[in-house]
Motif scaffolding. Sequence first.
Motif: not given
Length: 272
Positions: A251-272
């Motif tokens: 993930l660290k090799q990806q563009a920061p905008q992409s990695a951050a968006a994936q992280a936020f989506a994961a957080l939304r799924r597990c912490w409603p």
Amino acid sequence: MANNPVFLNLVLLEGQPLTLLHAAKQAGFDEVEIWQENVLAAEGGAEAIRAQAQRLNLGFTNCQVLRDFAGAPRVLREEKRQQAQQFFQLAQAIGCRTVQAPACTRTDCQADLIDEDLCWLSAEAARHDLRIMYEPMAWSTVDNRLGPTWQRLKRLDLPNVGLVVDLFHIAARGDDASVLDAIPADRIYEVQLCDMAEAVTPGDMTQLMETARHCRLLPGDGILPIATFVAALQRKAYRGPVGIEVFNDRLKQQAPQSAAAQAFAALRRCWP
């Protein structure tokens, strides 16, 4: 997520520090965990970091990481206390109210000095109107499990020292969500979520640290019972910061905008 500030540890992202702050905010995060290295690497230093955060209306969950403080050998005490003062100054310079100080990982950690060191750290932080996040890590020498670490803080009763609840370190030591039952919600200063592809062996420090530093997954992408931990925290009406701390080389090799968006989506799924 409505009642909890949500944060991203910037360790997930690669790039210029001011860009990383923008990527985190753009993804939807309220706050970031920022590293000393981020501040030092920023063009314009602490002043530029503070100004960028203010422009973005982005908070700081903590400034990290004050390593191996509580329990360091006496011969290092003065050096460690100077490091702590430097961290306090850095936190204040960027507008952050909390410094993270994990439990000591040194093989020569002096267990009989930990209480005294935490009391000093608490008192000095209070003089700067700061708090301390104390984190039991799976490879810490003494305080490496959440339950016994909470018992220490409960006994010391330091008003500005609280726990970091990191799911990786809890699971890596073989504990489950029941370890949270005895801890008051207001003594938890933050919750760090992540996942792992396979269980680690508590005694295999090589495997454990390799996974911790390079192969953590976003929550929901692995085998940890994230929902059980989340339910335990929500039952106790935890209202503090909750976020993503994931060390992942891919993930660290990806563009920061992409990695951050994936992280936020994961957080939304597990912490409603």
